[in-house]
Design an enzyme around this catalytic site. Structure first.
Site, mmCIF file in Angstrom:
data_model
loop_
_atom_site.group_PDB
_atom_site.id
_atom_site.type_symbol
_atom_site.label_atom_id
_atom_site.label_comp_id
_atom_site.label_asym_id
_atom_site.label_seq_id
_atom_site.Cartn_x
_atom_site.Cartn_y
_atom_site.Cartn_z
ATOM 1 N N ASP A 36 0.857 -1.183 0.000
ATOM 2 C CA ASP A 36 0.000 0.000 0.000
ATOM 3 C C ASP A 36 0.896 1.236 0.000
ATOM 4 O OD1 ASP A 36 -2.118 1.709 0.131
ATOM 5 O OD2 ASP A 36 -2.809 1.103 2.113
ATOM 6 N N ASP A 92 -2.819 2.456 -6.108
ATOM 7 C CA ASP A 92 -1.773 2.528 -5.090
ATOM 8 C C ASP A 92 -1.709 1.327 -4.164
ATOM 9 O OD1 ASP A 92 -4.191 3.135 -3.935
ATOM 10 O OD2 ASP A 92 -3.408 4.678 -2.614
ATOM 11 N N GLU A 93 -2.421 0.254 -4.450
ATOM 12 C CA GLU A 93 -2.298 -0.921 -3.591
ATOM 13 C C GLU A 93 -2.602 -2.186 -4.364
ATOM 14 O OE1 GLU A 93 -5.168 -1.522 -0.417
ATOM 15 O OE2 GLU A 93 -6.452 0.041 -1.265
#
Length: 368
Positions: free
Chosen positions: A11, A105-106
């Site tokens: 993350d 983003d993860e």
């Protein structure tokens, strides 16, 4: 974890804001928000310097500025964020191709069998974090465990720049101490209901019977039942079916006049049809989302046998759903529409997976 899966959840920390601070050194160490500062604006992302003041994503910009008068607003650059995400995934692919993105983003990585034959998943996570820092000048947090639920929880545990492993012999105790708000899939509404039932942490959740949880939370109750026991059988899936496409707009001013609402609904339906055509997406459930002036929101949905692909089909149905909403004394702040339930969702898909997709990805394409 020799006989179990080795799952990593990566993350990126304050991703959008961190990219902006990286690309503009003058912003480093300062409280920034990605978004617009106008009266109707909403924070899309906040730097950790801003978070110290209580600024959070989805927060109205006016409130964010009250909390942090020095807050600097930066317009988002989605094209840049997508390119950085692509670079991050290039690093991931040097270790495994079993990568399940959750957003830009993860992502989850299954490194049980990895390209570099590294024995410990934590060593892979350390390498990935180091490379992201060295090559992209960004910071990531990583969680490692034997299933996706625990890996996700672990990545949140020591942010920012976190690294946490939950071993099998630690999992039950770790989950028992976990506040109910920290459970993946438990939002503010569900947390409030849990509290009303006397459930405040994993230990108390584990004491609830499966019958009780399904009675109060429906089919997702079985997911909460499993999570409280550190059970999550979902595999890391490199290919994920898109569940919905939607769009929404925050109005320049709150409205209650029916004619004004219909005009906005028409524009949103037109944009939705364009998005459906661009993506070749076909679904048969239309959902109307209304957020009122006080930020309370409701949704209304209807499923029909015919695919919803044209304005002639979507707009009349949207108007019908709107009739179920009383906004005469509750001014509308935001209107959204989405189409979901793609055809292949009903074919060869287990009930457990469908429940989770509903929990995890509902309105995933909508941004306030």
């Amino acid at each position: 974890m020799d006989d179990l899966k080795k799952i990593i959840h990566i993350d990126m920390d304050a991703f959008y804001a961190s990219v902006e601070q990286r690309d503009n050194p003058e912003l480093k160490g300062k409280p920034i928000a990605v978004g617009y500062s106008e009266e109707r604006g909403v924070v899309a992302a906040a730097s950790y310097e801003a978070r110290k003041y209580g600024v959070r994503s989805t927060m109205p910009s006016t409130r964010a500025k009250r909390l942090c008068p020095e807050l600097i607003f930066i317009p988002g650059r989605m094209g840049v964020y997508k390119e950085v995400s692509r670079q991050i995934h290039e690093i991931f692919h040097e270790y495994t191709d079993l990568i399940e993105p959750l957003s830009l983003d993860e992502a989850f990585l299954d490194v049980t069998e990895n390209k570099r034959n590294i024995l410990l998943a934590v060593d892979i996570a350390k390498e990935i974090k180091h490379r992201i820092c060295e090559e992209l000048n960004l910071v990531a947090s990583a969680g490692i465990s034997y299933n996706k639920f625990l890996a996700k929880i672990a990545s949140d545990y020591r942010k920012p720049d976190g690294l946490c492993t939950i071993h099998p012999n630690q999992a039950m105790d770790f989950v028992a101490r976990l506040p109910i708000e920290s459970f993946w899939g438990v939002g503010p509404v569900t947390a409030k209901k849990m509290h009303s039932l006397g459930v405040h942490n994993g230990k108390l959740l584990r004491e609830c019977s499966l019958d009780m949880l399904t009675r109060h939370f429906g089919k997702v109750g079985s997911i909460y039942y499993d999570f409280s026991r550190a059970i999550d059988l979902r595999p890391v899936e490199a290919v994920r079916v898109r569940k919905s496409i939607g769009c929404e707009t925050t109005l320049m001013k709150d409205i209650t006049k029916t004619s004004a609402v219909i005009i906005e609904l028409y524009h949103i339906a037109t944009e939705l049809v364009a998005r459906l055509q661009r993506n070749g997406f076909r679904g048969n459930t239309l959902t109307l989302k209304i957020k009122f002036h006080d930020f309370n929101q409701i949704t209304r949905s209807y499923t029909q046998s015919q695919d919803l692909t044209t304005l002639d089909l979507i707009l009349p149905l949207a108007k019908q759903l709107l009739k179920e909403v009383d906004y005469s004394t509750h001014p509308i702040r935001l209107i959204g529409l989405s189409v979901s339930h793609p055809r292949d969702e009903h074919e060869d898909v287990g009930m457990e997976r469908k429940m989770w997709e509903q929990l995890s990805f509902e309105f995933s394409d909508w941004k306030d």
